[in-house]
Design a protein around this motif. Structure first.
Motif, PDB file in Angstrom:
ATOM      1  N   ILE A 652       0.853  -1.183   0.000  1.00  0.00           N
ATOM      2  CA  ILE A 652       0.000   0.000   0.000  1.00  0.00           C
ATOM      3  C   ILE A 652       0.885   1.228   0.000  1.00  0.00           C
ATOM      4  CG2 ILE A 652      -1.649   1.360   1.330  1.00  0.00           C
ATOM      5  CD1 ILE A 652      -2.846  -1.181   2.362  1.00  0.00           C
ATOM      6  N   GLN A 654      -0.404   5.081  -0.492  1.00  0.00           N
ATOM      7  CA  GLN A 654      -1.549   5.921  -0.808  1.00  0.00           C
ATOM      8  C   GLN A 654      -1.380   7.309  -0.202  1.00  0.00           C
ATOM      9  OE1 GLN A 654      -4.955   3.816   0.638  1.00  0.00           O
ATOM     10  NE2 GLN A 654      -5.088   2.466  -1.147  1.00  0.00           N
ATOM     11  N   ASP A 676      -3.793   6.039  -5.237  1.00  0.00           N
ATOM     12  CA  ASP A 676      -2.915   4.877  -5.077  1.00  0.00           C
ATOM     13  C   ASP A 676      -1.673   5.084  -5.934  1.00  0.00           C
ATOM     14  OD1 ASP A 676      -1.668   2.321  -5.251  1.00  0.00           O
ATOM     15  OD2 ASP A 676      -3.554   1.374  -4.668  1.00  0.00           O
TER      16      ASP A 676
END
Length: 764
Positions: A652, A654, A676
């Motif tokens: 991840i 983000q 993202d």
């Protein structure tokens, strides 16, 4: 000259409301200004209150009539009448008043052309009236207003609104209105609704609340449109069955799917128990390949039977894995993929408690089925006065693990955990020594179904655990950028030893790896549950410093810590595979700071100094200049996540922004956007405008977000199933007609997949 009469007569009906206190007024811009209240008279302690009459002049004939002129004031308890002229007819027991007439009690204020009151039956009639209901923001006009002997109001040729005088946003005109002061509801006949002075609908009969009491009827409809569900219209209907029960039925029509029926039944069971039942059903979903029926049922109950017994129960089931992704349920959000079914009863005493629990978890979108707890008995005991400062505690647990699939190993586990601790606390610091024995027995069934495993039918595991934790509290006065602060320095150290035993012969029933962070460095275990107890021989070092201003408010906090391993741990969750354990853990750091005026920063970092890798990080930068004003920038990074469906390593990365800002006193803007960085695409965007006045509110919002699509035997994921969903939503409320609607912007901040992290800083 003022003339004063004291009469032992009943004049007007007493207040029928249970609470005589007038609620707090609305904000200044929403106040409806009634006549200035007359001074309150002292309350009489006698059963029959006296009536006080004052005037500039009077002319009376004993036992026949009396005429009063000039600044006439009648008062009885908390009820009063002021007028220019008044006449009292003793034979007919009737009072007539006119000229600048004002009637007041604790329930309402009325101005009128004239008043005629029948003292014998405690009733009155006012012509050409204007009225205000105290604390309800409701006011209006009436050709005739009657006060009955039961203290009810009957208005003829009337209208009312909750808008300030001169504001014609909405007005309800009616041939007749009856307001029941005991039921606190109004009945309206031949009503015509005007919005912006334009008639929009006619209702021959309706009821509206004049307080917070519940009433059966329709609630305000909701309108929206989205790329997946099409045009949506929801019309909730509320049924006030009894004081302890109510039901809300919501027909929810979606042009792309069909009619979605939702219901919620709420109940109270005694003074300290409550629960609800939700049923939802969508017949023949037109967007599914097989047009299957979709449903949800949910039940939850919790509370206290008495001062010792507590109960907690919940059960939820849905027709398919994508139910919450596709439908706007009242039970769970689209980000929830676990349905917990639990039943628990506990008994509490001062030093001990015991509980019995059953639990089953349904995981949406995953093939792996968790074990069921059927049942679990746990016992806790704590004695704080054993040999002066020495403390003793005991934890015991007996758990039976079952599985829905017949080819799985099941087990019964008994765990006993006595602990001796010696806490020493003082202003300068603390030192706590703890010695624990961990005794666990397993009786495992169906081990022959897994011939390649090392699982044994009977396992006994005995492990010692020793922990010593110490902390020192230091402080000093210091200067920073010309400001005076009190700085604290809080070093802490912990030594942890846990014995080793090979545990590959035990199945994994309720254990998982715990999250690492600064506070996790000082935990006594690496795994949740009891199936794996990791051996340890380690030293944890941590340091926290804080800055407090002259008002003793924390302006800065920084924590830094790391674990030093004296020996490698040999226990892992995966059978036969030893996890690599370096000589030290990742460095964990956390920071919260009031940077300057309205700027705030918060961050957390886990950094592996050996490999120079960022293991996890998240940061937020807030600008909060005042009430309901916010701009927040955020970033989060987690590199080592694993997709449980594909077993692929995913990460991840983000970045996001969230804001709420009042454009005017009545108009608010809320928006967020998350991007993202790994996939180079937006994952969510939300824009909302809310206008709120004293008497109505409207919210218009646009939402664009990624959809979670699970593979599902119920209805396999189709190629045409959308990855992203967008929609427009409209909420409209007329205050004073039973609507509650959007009131502020804090709930708008929680819209979407990523909620606002610090709602505490929003002041409503």
């Amino acid at each position: 000259m003022q003339i004063r009469y004291i009469l032992a007569l009943g004049l007007l009906p007493c207040q029928a409301m249970a609470n005589d206190a007038v609620p707090e007024p609305a904000p200044d811009q929403c106040l409806v200004a009634p006549p200035i209240p007359l001074p309150s008279a002292p309350q009489s302690a006698s059963a029959e209150e006296q009536v006080e009459i004052r005037s500039v002049s009077s002319d009376a004939v004993m036992n026949q009539n009396a005429t009063f002129e000039g600044d006439v004031q009648f008062r009885q308890g908390n009820r009063s009448i002021s007028a220019d002229r008044a006449n009292m007819d003793y034979e007919k027991q009737q009072l007539n008043a006119e000229g600048n007439l004002v009637f007041q009690d604790s329930q309402f204020t009325v101005t009128a052309d004239n008043l005629s009151a029948k003292i014998k039956d405690n009733s009155a009639t006012l012509n050409g009236a204007q009225y205000w209901l105290h604390g309800q923001q409701v006011h209006g006009n009436a050709r005739k207003l009657e006060i009955t002997k039961d203290n009810n109001l009957i208005l003829s040729g009337t209208d009312f609104t909750t808008c300030p005088p001169g504001d014609s946003s909405w007005l309800l005109e009616a041939e007749r209105i009856k307001i029941d002061s005991s039921e606190e509801w109004g009945e309206i006949w031949n009503a015509k609704m005007r919005i912006a002075d334009i008639p929009v609908f006619y209702v021959p009969y309706m009821t509206v609340p004049v307080s917070d009491k519940r009433k059966t009827g329709f609630l305000f409809p909701q309108f929206s449109t989205s790329t997946t569900n099409g045009v949506e219209i929801a019309t909730p209907w509320y049924w006030n069955i009894a004081p302890e029960y109510d039901l809300t039925l919501t027909p929810h029509y979606m042009s792309a799917r069909g009619l979605y029926l939702q219901s919620e039944f709420r109940y109270l069971a005694g003074d300290a128990q409550a629960g609800r039942v939700n049923l939802e059903y969508l017949g023949s979903d037109r967007l599914l390949e097989n047009s299957d029926d979709r449903y949800l049922y949910h039940w939850e109950h919790r509370g206290a039977i008495d001062k010792h017994w507590r109960v907690n129960a919940a059960f939820t089931d849905v027709s398919d894995n994508n139910y919450f992704n596709d439908l706007d349920s009242e039970v769970a959000r689209a980000t929830d993929n676990q349905l917990s079914r639990i039943g628990e009863m506990s008994y509490f005493e001062n030093d001990w408690n015991i509980s019995a629990r059953v639990q089953d978890i349904k995981v949406l979108g995953e093939d792996e089925v968790p074990y069921q707890v059927m049942p679990q008995l746990s016992f806790n005991y704590r004695s704080q006065d054993l040999l002066n400062t020495l403390e003793f505690s005991f934890f015991g647990e007996a758990t039976n693990f079952e599985h829905k699939e017949q080819d799985q190993v099941t087990a019964t586990r008994l765990h006993l955990q006595p602990t001796l601790s010696l806490p020493i606390h003082g202003p300068a610091g603390s030192l706590t020594s703890e010695l624990t024995l961990l005794q666990t027995n397993y009786w495992q069934r169906n081990t022959d179904l897994m011939p390649d495993s090392e699982l044994n039918s009977s396992v006994s595991r005995t492990l010692p655990r020793a922990k010593v934790h110490g902390q020192i509290n230091l402080e000093r006065n210091t200067q920073w950028l010309g400001e005076s602060y009190r700085q604290t320095l809080e070093p802490q150290v912990q030594y942890l030893y846990v014995g080793y035993e090979d545990q590959d012969d035990i199945g994994i029933y309720d254990s998982a790896r715990l999250q690492d962070d600064y506070y996790g460095l000082f935990r006594a275990r690496r795994f949740s549950g009891l199936d794996r107890i990791s051996d340890a021989n380690q030293l944890t070092l941590g340091l926290t410093t804080r800055f407090f201003d002259d008002r003793n408010q924390e302006q800065f906090k920084f924590s830094l810590g790391q674990i030093l391993y004296f020996s490698e741990s040999k226990v892992s969750l995966t059978e036969g595979i030893a996890e690599e354990r370096p000589s030290s853990s990742a460095i964990a750091a956390e920071l919260d700071a009031h940077l300057y005026e309205d700027w705030y920063f918060s961050g957390a970092l886990q950094y592996d100094a050996r490999t120079r890798d960022n293991k996890k990080s998240e940061f937020t930068l807030d600008y909060r200049p005042g009430g309901e004003k916010l701009v927040q920038f955020s970033y989060r990074y987690v590199p080592d996540l694993v997709n449980t469906n594909t077993n692929e390593e995913v990460g991840i990365s983000q970045a996001g922004m969230r804001t709420t800002w009042p454009l005017t006193d009545s108009l608010y803007f809320v928006g967020n956007w998350y991007y993202d960085l790994n996939e180079s695409r937006s994952v969510e965007a939300y824009t909302g405008f809310q206008y709120e006045s004293c008497c109505w509110a409207v919210r218009l919002s646009y939402h664009y977000r990624i959809k979670t699509n699970y593979d599902d035997d119920f209805n396999p994921v189709q190629d045409n199933r959308e990855l992203f969903e967008s929609g427009v939503y409209l909420n409209f409320v007329i205050k004073g007609l039973g609507g509650s609607g959007p009131m502020g912007v804090s709930d708008m901040l929680d819209e979407g997949l990523f909620n606002y992290r610090k709602p505490l800083y929003l002041r409503n």
